[in-house]
Write a protein that holds these residues in place. Structure first.
Motif, short mmCIF file in Angstrom:
data_model
loop_
_atom_site.label_atom_id
_atom_site.label_comp_id
_atom_site.label_asym_id
_atom_site.label_seq_id
_atom_site.Cartn_x
_atom_site.Cartn_y
_atom_site.Cartn_z
N TYR A 1 -8.42 -4.39 -0.28
CA TYR A 1 -7.09 -3.38 0.31
C TYR A 1 -7.50 -3.86 2.05
CZ TYR A 1 -6.78 -3.45 -4.57
OH TYR A 1 -6.86 -3.07 -6.22
N ALA A 2 -5.96 -2.94 2.60
CA ALA A 2 -6.16 -3.07 4.02
C ALA A 2 -5.59 -1.98 4.00
CB ALA A 2 -5.92 -4.44 4.44
N ALA B 1 -5.06 7.46 7.56
CA ALA B 1 -5.28 6.30 9.36
C ALA B 1 -6.34 6.10 9.76
CB ALA B 1 -5.64 8.11 9.48
N MET B 2 -7.08 6.59 8.85
CA MET B 2 -8.85 5.63 9.17
C MET B 2 -8.57 4.29 8.84
SD MET B 2 -12.15 3.73 7.15
CE MET B 2 -11.31 4.48 5.89
N LEU B 3 -7.88 3.49 7.77
CA LEU B 3 -8.04 2.47 7.57
C LEU B 3 -6.84 1.52 8.53
CD1 LEU B 3 -7.00 2.69 3.72
CD2 LEU B 3 -9.17 2.35 5.01
N GLU B 4 -6.06 2.34 9.08
CA GLU B 4 -4.60 1.98 10.63
C GLU B 4 -5.70 1.70 11.80
OE1 GLU B 4 -1.77 4.99 10.02
OE2 GLU B 4 -0.28 3.62 9.17
N ALA B 5 -6.59 2.54 11.75
CA ALA B 5 -7.31 2.03 12.79
C ALA B 5 -8.63 1.39 13.09
CB ALA B 5 -7.67 3.75 13.45
N ARG B 6 -8.69 0.75 11.59
CA ARG B 6 -9.48 -0.64 11.94
C ARG B 6 -8.65 -1.74 10.82
NH1 ARG B 6 -14.79 1.51 8.31
NH2 ARG B 6 -15.83 -0.70 8.65
N PRO B 7 -8.51 -3.10 11.56
CA PRO B 7 -7.79 -4.33 11.18
C PRO B 7 -8.63 -4.94 10.36
CG PRO B 7 -8.14 -4.53 12.93
CD PRO B 7 -8.64 -3.08 12.84
N HIS C 1 -1.28 -3.74 8.76
CA HIS C 1 -2.06 -4.63 8.78
C HIS C 1 -2.81 -6.06 8.06
CE1 HIS C 1 -3.31 -2.54 11.66
NE2 HIS C 1 -3.98 -1.19 11.46
N ALA C 2 -2.19 -5.48 6.61
CA ALA C 2 -2.25 -6.59 5.06
C ALA C 2 -1.66 -7.52 6.24
CB ALA C 2 -1.64 -6.38 3.81
N ARG C 3 -0.59 -8.37 7.30
CA ARG C 3 -0.73 -9.53 7.19
C ARG C 3 -1.67 -10.27 8.29
NH1 ARG C 3 3.91 -10.97 4.02
NH2 ARG C 3 5.11 -12.26 5.65
N SER C 4 -1.87 -10.11 8.83
CA SER C 4 -2.74 -10.06 9.73
C SER C 4 -3.52 -11.20 9.71
CB SER C 4 -3.29 -8.96 10.79
OG SER C 4 -4.14 -9.12 10.42
N ALA D 1 -0.30 5.42 -3.19
CA ALA D 1 -0.52 5.31 -1.18
C ALA D 1 0.23 3.14 -1.27
CB ALA D 1 -1.71 5.10 -0.68
N ILE D 2 -0.22 2.64 -3.15
CA ILE D 2 -0.12 1.48 -2.41
C ILE D 2 1.17 1.53 -2.81
CG2 ILE D 2 -0.84 -0.67 -4.39
CD1 ILE D 2 -3.41 -0.07 -4.36
N ARG D 3 2.19 1.72 -3.78
CA ARG D 3 3.29 2.22 -4.51
C ARG D 3 3.94 2.72 -3.39
NH1 ARG D 3 1.18 4.91 -8.63
NH2 ARG D 3 2.19 6.82 -7.56
N ARG D 4 3.69 3.05 -2.38
CA ARG D 4 4.52 3.33 -0.56
C ARG D 4 4.60 2.34 0.39
NH1 ARG D 4 1.12 8.29 -1.32
NH2 ARG D 4 0.98 8.39 1.41
N GLY D 5 3.41 1.08 -0.06
CA GLY D 5 2.72 0.42 1.09
C GLY D 5 2.64 1.21 2.33
N ALA D 6 1.32 2.40 2.15
CA ALA D 6 0.53 2.62 2.83
C ALA D 6 -0.78 1.94 3.37
CB ALA D 6 0.56 4.79 2.74
#
Length: 305
Positions: free
Chosen positions: A48-49, A8-14, A53-56, A34-39
């Motif tokens: 890591y991100a 949740a913290m990572l998703e709040a910070r692009p 947001h990883a493709r932005s 989390a990496i295996r499932r794409g989170a």
């Protein structure tokens, strides 16, 4: 910190994070899951991100800047977009790095290496960036030929580039893609040329001895209204205009041009217009018309005097 809280913290910070940052807040097993499932996504080695947001461009550019060797800095079209100088989405991330520390990179990351060490500026997320002038040099070099001219002229039209700073960078860079055409266009921009059509007009139509007396980008004021002429011959009071497809189409634009030509005619200035198709497909015809007009107008001036 629970894994869900970390995500949740990572998703709040692009932005991007190191592996050390992640493992300091959640278990290695949880992070791997989390990496295996794409989170969580691996953007670059040790960067890591949130998968969200990883493709932005913002996240990828931060990851590249943090992943690159010391004295790396973001450059190219992305920096121009970041600075608000251009509006189109950058095609990828461009990183400027020391020549002796080049690293393999994914397809979305372009790396330019050089011994030149420019000044850098930190973005809000501490990613280093070069100034817009050096970013322009790299964006120009990697642009397709049909985009290079409009990139340069759009930036000089808006006043977004310091031409002397561009030349200063070029003097310190031994190898630059597109240097010859860039230098030629910088000269045109310094003379007031503001578009590819005007460039073609200057190089293929209004060139040589018959046009030595032309004033480029001349400002005329008639009855309180100011107009900029693409080229003006003071001796014969003749204005030459190059009408692009985009800027002179439509009823309103046509009406504006007719009104302008009428006002100029009221003070003895005749306007000769060449459109995009003629300049591009038959420049010699345009040149012949321009020369004949100057000869005819010159003869009329001589008789009148």
């Amino acid at each position: 910190m629970a894994l869900n809280d970390l995500i949740a913290m990572l998703e709040a910070r692009p932005t991007s994070f190191s592996r050390e940052y992640l493992t300091g807040r959640a278990s290695r097993g949880g992070i791997a899951s989390a990496i295996r499932r794409g989170a969580i996504a691996r953007v670059l080695p040790d960067r890591y991100a949130a998968g969200l947001h990883a493709r932005s461009w913002l996240v990828r550019s931060h990851a590249a800047a943090m992943w690159g060797p010391e004295r790396s800095a973001l450059t190219g079209a992305g920096v121009l977009c970041e600075a608000g100088v251009i509006t189109e989405e950058p095609p990828g991330v461009h990183l400027f790095v020391p020549r002796w520390r080049h690293r393999p990179s994914p397809p979305w990351l372009t790396i330019t290496s050089s011994l030149y060490v420019p000044a850098v500026y930190l973005r809000h997320d501490d990613a280093p960036m070069v100034d817009p002038e050096l970013a322009f040099i790299h964006a120009y070099g990697f642009a397709s030929e049909d985009r290079r001219a409009e990139l340069l002229y759009a930036l000089t039209r808006s006043g977004a580039l310091n031409l002397e700073r561009v030349r200063d960078h070029l003097a310190r860079l031994p190898r630059v893609r597109g240097r010859a055409s860039m230098m030629r266009r910088l000269g045109h921009a310094a003379d007031g040329i503001e578009s590819y059509l005007e460039e073609r007009g200057a190089e293929d139509v209004l060139t040589g001895a018959p046009f030595a007396g032309l004033v480029r980008q001349h400002r005329i004021t008639v009855t309180g209204e100011s107009f900029r002429l693409d080229a003006y011959d003071p001796a014969t009071r003749t204005a030459f205009e190059f009408d692009s497809k985009a800027h002179h189409q439509g009823v309103d634009k046509r009406r504006r041009d007719l009104r302008r030509d009428a006002l100029l005619s009221s003070v003895g200035i005749e306007t000769v217009r060449f459109d995009y198709v003629d300049v591009m497909s038959r420049p010699q015809w345009c040149r012949d018309i321009a020369i004949a007009t100057l000869v005819s107008r010159g003869a009329q001036t001589s008789v009148a005097s």
